[in-house]
Motif scaffolding. Structure first.
Motif, PDB file in Angstrom:
ATOM      1  N   LEU A   1      71.910 -24.016  15.845  1.00  0.00           N
ATOM      2  CA  LEU A   1      71.592 -25.431  15.683  1.00  0.00           C
ATOM      3  C   LEU A   1      70.239 -25.754  16.308  1.00  0.00           C
ATOM      4  CD1 LEU A   1      72.382 -28.307  14.869  1.00  0.00           C
ATOM      5  CD2 LEU A   1      73.595 -28.505  17.054  1.00  0.00           C
ATOM      6  N   ARG A   2      69.955 -25.192  17.481  1.00  0.00           N
ATOM      7  CA  ARG A   2      68.674 -25.457  18.140  1.00  0.00           C
ATOM      8  C   ARG A   2      67.514 -24.898  17.335  1.00  0.00           C
ATOM      9  NH1 ARG A   2      70.388 -23.882  24.335  1.00  0.00           N
ATOM     10  NH2 ARG A   2      71.537 -25.798  24.820  1.00  0.00           N
ATOM     11  N   ARG A   3      67.689 -23.695  16.796  1.00  0.00           N
ATOM     12  CA  ARG A   3      66.610 -23.126  15.976  1.00  0.00           C
ATOM     13  C   ARG A   3      66.331 -24.011  14.768  1.00  0.00           C
ATOM     14  NH1 ARG A   3      69.280 -18.144  17.143  1.00  0.00           N
ATOM     15  NH2 ARG A   3      70.410 -18.278  15.165  1.00  0.00           N
ATOM     16  N   TYR A   4      67.394 -24.526  14.177  1.00  0.00           N
ATOM     17  CA  TYR A   4      67.200 -25.386  13.001  1.00  0.00           C
ATOM     18  C   TYR A   4      66.447 -26.660  13.372  1.00  0.00           C
ATOM     19  CZ  TYR A   4      68.207 -28.921   9.519  1.00  0.00           C
ATOM     20  OH  TYR A   4      68.075 -29.943   8.624  1.00  0.00           O
ATOM     21  N   THR A   5      66.901 -27.347  14.410  1.00  0.00           N
ATOM     22  CA  THR A   5      66.270 -28.618  14.762  1.00  0.00           C
ATOM     23  C   THR A   5      64.827 -28.427  15.220  1.00  0.00           C
ATOM     24  OG1 THR A   5      67.257 -28.439  16.969  1.00  0.00           O
ATOM     25  CG2 THR A   5      68.430 -29.753  15.348  1.00  0.00           C
ATOM     26  N   ARG A   6      64.556 -27.328  15.923  1.00  0.00           N
ATOM     27  CA  ARG A   6      63.188 -27.089  16.362  1.00  0.00           C
ATOM     28  C   ARG A   6      62.282 -26.702  15.200  1.00  0.00           C
ATOM     29  NH1 ARG A   6      62.415 -26.889  21.806  1.00  0.00           N
ATOM     30  NH2 ARG A   6      64.293 -26.879  23.098  1.00  0.00           N
TER      31      ARG A   6
ATOM     32  N   GLY B   1      76.638 -38.051   5.390  1.00  0.00           N
ATOM     33  CA  GLY B   1      75.984 -37.909   4.098  1.00  0.00           C
ATOM     34  C   GLY B   1      75.159 -36.637   3.987  1.00  0.00           C
ATOM     35  N   LEU B   2      74.364 -36.569   2.921  1.00  0.00           N
ATOM     36  CA  LEU B   2      73.639 -35.350   2.600  1.00  0.00           C
ATOM     37  C   LEU B   2      72.536 -35.020   3.591  1.00  0.00           C
ATOM     38  CD1 LEU B   2      73.335 -35.788  -1.286  1.00  0.00           C
ATOM     39  CD2 LEU B   2      74.923 -34.345  -0.019  1.00  0.00           C
ATOM     40  N   ARG B   3      72.055 -35.977   4.355  1.00  0.00           N
ATOM     41  CA  ARG B   3      70.970 -35.686   5.292  1.00  0.00           C
ATOM     42  C   ARG B   3      71.425 -34.806   6.443  1.00  0.00           C
ATOM     43  NH1 ARG B   3      70.711 -39.028   9.826  1.00  0.00           N
ATOM     44  NH2 ARG B   3      72.328 -40.628   9.966  1.00  0.00           N
ATOM     45  N   THR B   4      72.725 -34.603   6.589  1.00  0.00           N
ATOM     46  CA  THR B   4      73.241 -33.758   7.659  1.00  0.00           C
ATOM     47  C   THR B   4      73.468 -32.319   7.206  1.00  0.00           C
ATOM     48  OG1 THR B   4      75.546 -34.288   7.126  1.00  0.00           O
ATOM     49  CG2 THR B   4      74.416 -35.749   8.653  1.00  0.00           C
ATOM     50  N   LEU B   5      73.186 -32.003   5.935  1.00  0.00           N
ATOM     51  CA  LEU B   5      73.514 -30.693   5.398  1.00  0.00           C
ATOM     52  C   LEU B   5      72.786 -29.571   6.119  1.00  0.00           C
ATOM     53  CD1 LEU B   5      73.702 -31.211   1.524  1.00  0.00           C
ATOM     54  CD2 LEU B   5      75.550 -30.991   3.162  1.00  0.00           C
ATOM     55  N   GLY B   6      71.532 -29.788   6.490  1.00  0.00           N
ATOM     56  CA  GLY B   6      70.755 -28.730   7.128  1.00  0.00           C
ATOM     57  C   GLY B   6      71.368 -28.288   8.441  1.00  0.00           C
ATOM     58  N   ALA B   7      71.705 -29.248   9.296  1.00  0.00           N
ATOM     59  CA  ALA B   7      72.310 -28.915  10.584  1.00  0.00           C
ATOM     60  C   ALA B   7      73.677 -28.275  10.389  1.00  0.00           C
ATOM     61  CB  ALA B   7      72.421 -30.172  11.446  1.00  0.00           C
ATOM     62  N   GLY B   8      74.463 -28.797   9.456  1.00  0.00           N
ATOM     63  CA  GLY B   8      75.772 -28.214   9.190  1.00  0.00           C
ATOM     64  C   GLY B   8      75.660 -26.787   8.685  1.00  0.00           C
TER      65      GLY B   8
ATOM     66  N   ASP C   1      64.693 -34.241  14.133  1.00  0.00           N
ATOM     67  CA  ASP C   1      65.496 -35.004  15.076  1.00  0.00           C
ATOM     68  C   ASP C   1      64.820 -35.156  16.429  1.00  0.00           C
ATOM     69  OD1 ASP C   1      67.796 -35.272  13.326  1.00  0.00           O
ATOM     70  OD2 ASP C   1      67.953 -33.107  13.575  1.00  0.00           O
ATOM     71  N   ALA C   2      63.547 -34.871  16.498  1.00  0.00           N
ATOM     72  CA  ALA C   2      62.862 -34.978  17.774  1.00  0.00           C
ATOM     73  C   ALA C   2      62.519 -36.435  18.072  1.00  0.00           C
ATOM     74  CB  ALA C   2      61.590 -34.138  17.755  1.00  0.00           C
ATOM     75  N   ASP C   3      62.706 -36.830  19.345  1.00  0.00           N
ATOM     76  CA  ASP C   3      62.348 -38.184  19.735  1.00  0.00           C
ATOM     77  C   ASP C   3      60.920 -38.201  20.257  1.00  0.00           C
ATOM     78  OD1 ASP C   3      62.418 -37.063  22.244  1.00  0.00           O
ATOM     79  OD2 ASP C   3      64.337 -37.974  22.824  1.00  0.00           O
ATOM     80  N   ASP C   4      60.487 -39.319  20.818  1.00  0.00           N
ATOM     81  CA  ASP C   4      59.109 -39.468  21.271  1.00  0.00           C
ATOM     82  C   ASP C   4      58.758 -38.509  22.402  1.00  0.00           C
ATOM     83  OD1 ASP C   4      58.827 -41.461  19.427  1.00  0.00           O
ATOM     84  OD2 ASP C   4      59.283 -43.089  20.839  1.00  0.00           O
ATOM     85  N   ASP C   5      59.743 -38.046  23.160  1.00  0.00           N
ATOM     86  CA  ASP C   5      59.497 -37.141  24.276  1.00  0.00           C
ATOM     87  C   ASP C   5      59.613 -35.674  23.870  1.00  0.00           C
ATOM     88  OD1 ASP C   5      59.162 -39.297  25.994  1.00  0.00           O
ATOM     89  OD2 ASP C   5      61.335 -39.449  26.349  1.00  0.00           O
ATOM     90  N   GLY C   6      59.846 -35.422  22.596  1.00  0.00           N
ATOM     91  CA  GLY C   6      59.953 -34.056  22.121  1.00  0.00           C
ATOM     92  C   GLY C   6      61.328 -33.457  22.262  1.00  0.00           C
ATOM     93  N   ALA C   7      62.325 -34.242  22.616  1.00  0.00           N
ATOM     94  CA  ALA C   7      63.684 -33.729  22.760  1.00  0.00           C
ATOM     95  C   ALA C   7      64.399 -33.786  21.413  1.00  0.00           C
ATOM     96  CB  ALA C   7      64.458 -34.532  23.806  1.00  0.00           C
ATOM     97  N   TRP C   8      65.315 -32.839  21.194  1.00  0.00           N
ATOM     98  CA  TRP C   8      66.059 -32.797  19.943  1.00  0.00           C
ATOM     99  C   TRP C   8      67.440 -33.391  20.153  1.00  0.00           C
ATOM    100  CZ3 TRP C   8      62.053 -29.719  20.939  1.00  0.00           C
ATOM    101  CH2 TRP C   8      61.156 -29.477  19.900  1.00  0.00           C
ATOM    102  N   GLU C   9      67.771 -34.363  19.327  1.00  0.00           N
ATOM    103  CA  GLU C   9      68.962 -35.160  19.566  1.00  0.00           C
ATOM    104  C   GLU C   9      70.124 -34.828  18.629  1.00  0.00           C
ATOM    105  OE1 GLU C   9      67.526 -39.134  19.140  1.00  0.00           O
ATOM    106  OE2 GLU C   9      66.809 -39.236  21.194  1.00  0.00           O
ATOM    107  N   ARG C  10      69.929 -33.993  17.639  1.00  0.00           N
ATOM    108  CA  ARG C  10      71.005 -33.681  16.722  1.00  0.00           C
ATOM    109  C   ARG C  10      72.093 -32.883  17.444  1.00  0.00           C
ATOM    110  NH1 ARG C  10      72.228 -35.850  12.147  1.00  0.00           N
ATOM    111  NH2 ARG C  10      70.271 -35.362  11.122  1.00  0.00           N
ATOM    112  N   PHE C  11      73.332 -33.300  17.318  1.00  0.00           N
ATOM    113  CA  PHE C  11      74.433 -32.557  17.915  1.00  0.00           C
ATOM    114  C   PHE C  11      75.582 -32.475  16.926  1.00  0.00           C
ATOM    115  CE2 PHE C  11      75.053 -36.978  19.231  1.00  0.00           C
ATOM    116  CZ  PHE C  11      76.366 -37.208  18.880  1.00  0.00           C
ATOM    117  N   VAL C  12      76.494 -31.547  17.199  1.00  0.00           N
ATOM    118  CA  VAL C  12      77.630 -31.280  16.315  1.00  0.00           C
ATOM    119  C   VAL C  12      78.876 -31.099  17.173  1.00  0.00           C
ATOM    120  CG1 VAL C  12      78.613 -29.742  14.563  1.00  0.00           C
ATOM    121  CG2 VAL C  12      76.137 -30.118  14.646  1.00  0.00           C
ATOM    122  N   THR C  13      79.887 -31.916  16.950  1.00  0.00           N
ATOM    123  CA  THR C  13      81.170 -31.664  17.603  1.00  0.00           C
ATOM    124  C   THR C  13      81.883 -30.569  16.824  1.00  0.00           C
ATOM    125  OG1 THR C  13      82.435 -33.284  16.315  1.00  0.00           O
ATOM    126  CG2 THR C  13      81.291 -34.083  18.293  1.00  0.00           C
ATOM    127  N   ALA C  14      82.602 -29.721  17.541  1.00  0.00           N
ATOM    128  CA  ALA C  14      83.234 -28.583  16.865  1.00  0.00           C
ATOM    129  C   ALA C  14      84.499 -28.170  17.604  1.00  0.00           C
ATOM    130  CB  ALA C  14      82.264 -27.400  16.784  1.00  0.00           C
TER     131      ALA C  14
END
Length: 406
Positions: free
Chosen positions: A213-218, A178-185, A223-236
């Motif tokens: 992708l890392r610059r965007y998520t940071r 859906g539309l919430r993935t537009l930024g990462a895409g 997409d950061a979890d409680d430990d500060g890790a970024w979990e958004r990924f993209v298959t390509a």
């Protein structure tokens, strides 16, 4: 969009039906005893018109209803129930006025929604261009279906870029839908478009996509979890098609295809003889965003594709499309049955069959691309490639796409 804007013919039919309804209600009222009041039911017509007809039609129905009610009441001065007649006229006047106001509000809302739709479509088309896309070497056709209603794009991405080193083709799938993935895409697409022009190596371009992708998520932290890790990924899946001389390409028995698999579905080769083969990567990589977990750098795979073949690639919205009984879509079997069809017909069959298989309810965004060799003069011109190809491999004349004439 509202019903009356989607089906103008239906609004016109309802408008005519409401005028007939008013006439029938008045006729029955005049044929029955005066103590039986039926003309007041005509007041329903303006409300229905306000909801289902155009603004002008709603105003016409409201005015006709009020004029008829006022005229009928004036024709019966000796009616002992004069108060009821006056009340009926006033009630119809109020309903007619209210229906006009409602119709105006609905029209203004529809105009606003139309402006938002046009603006949203322009923004989404800036992210994903319309298919088919052409380069000097290939033509890429396909379809895209967003799982989110009224959205043109979602979690799947694709692009075709003509570069000094040949054509680069991307298809990818952002985690989520859906539309919430537009930024990462958008971050991955922007990095791909930029890197394709300045980086010969496919792996170098993939690294740029991962960095984007890392610059965007940071920067967003969404997409950061409680430990500060970024979990958004993209298959390509990134495919490289080398430029070649048309005469050499026509004489080639097999042509090279370069591709880097980043956790994506393997592409298929649709041969001219109607057979279909999946191109299993020797070293499938992890999705973009998870590159730090790799023990070794991503690698480019080079395969020879028989002349006259096409390359088919898709996202898991196609392969994981479920029927009501839970069965997955049998993509390989379907491609085998349609391998002899021209590309537009193959894609049309696939799109219709997906709808039939899922009952019109896709659970995820779905994209499919078919890449074939461009005919002479059909693609834009580009500078010739340098002598050395991606990853230091010596270039060979030939095309990595299908439909190469032998």
């Amino acid at each position: 969009m509202p019903l009356r804007f989607r089906t103008r013919g239906l609004a016109n039919s309802i408008f005519v039906a409401l005028l007939v309804y008013i006439g029938v209600a008045v006729l029955i009222d005049r044929l029955t005893p005066q103590d039986i009041r039926l003309d007041v039911y005509a007041a329903l017509a303006p409300l229905v018109a306000a909801a289902l007809c155009t603004y002008r039609q709603a105003v016409v129905v409201a005015v006709i209803d009020f004029v008829i009610m006022a005229g009928l009441s004036g024709l019966s001065p000796d009616d002992p129930n004069t108060v009821n007649r006056v009340s009926a006229v006033l009630g119809n006047a109020l309903l007619a006025g209210a229906s006009i106001a409602v119709a105006r509000l609905l029209r203004e809302r529809d105009e606003l929604l139309e402006r938002l739709r046009v603006t949203g479509e322009a923004a989404q088309r800036a992210l994903l261009r319309r298919l088919p896309l052409r380069s000097n070497d290939v033509v890429v056709d396909g379809f895209y279906v967003s799982s989110q209603r009224d959205a043109l794009v979602g979690g799947d991405i694709y692009e075709v870029v003509e570069t000094p080193y040949g054509t680069r083709v991307l298809i990818g799938d952002v985690q989520g839908k859906g539309l919430r993935t537009l930024g990462a895409g958008a971050a991955v697409l922007t990095a791909f478009r930029e890197a394709a022009f300045y980086r010969r190596s496919l792996t170098s371009g993939v690294d740029a996509m991962e960095q984007g992708l890392r610059r965007y998520t940071r920067s967003t932290g969404e997409d950061a979890d409680d430990d500060g890790a970024w979990e958004r990924f993209v298959t390509a899946l990134v495919l490289g098609v080398e430029q070649q001389d048309d005469q050499v390409a026509r004489a080639a028995q097999a042509v090279p295809l370069l591709f880097v698999d980043c956790g994506h579905l393997a592409p298929f080769v649709i041969r001219a003889d109607g057979t279909v083969r999946e191109l299993e990567p020797e070293n499938p990589g992890l999705p973009l965003g998870l590159g730090d977990l790799l023990e070794r750098p991503r690698s480019v795979q080079r395969v020879l594709v028989p002349a006259g073949s096409r390359i088919f690639a898709c996202t898991d919205g196609v392969t994981e499309a479920r029927a009501p009984d839970g069965t997955f879509y049998p993509l390989a079997d379907r491609l085998g049955g349609w391998a002899s069809l021209p590309t537009p017909e193959l894609l049309a069959r696939l799109r219709a069959d997906l709808d039939a298989h899922t009952g019109g309810e896709l659970q995820d965004d779905a994209a499919a691309l078919v890449m074939e060799r461009a005919t002479a003069g059909s693609g834009p011109s580009a500078d010739g490639p340098p002598p050395d190809g991606p990853d230091g491999a010596r270039r060979e004349d030939g095309s990595a796409t299908g439909r190469v004439s032998g």
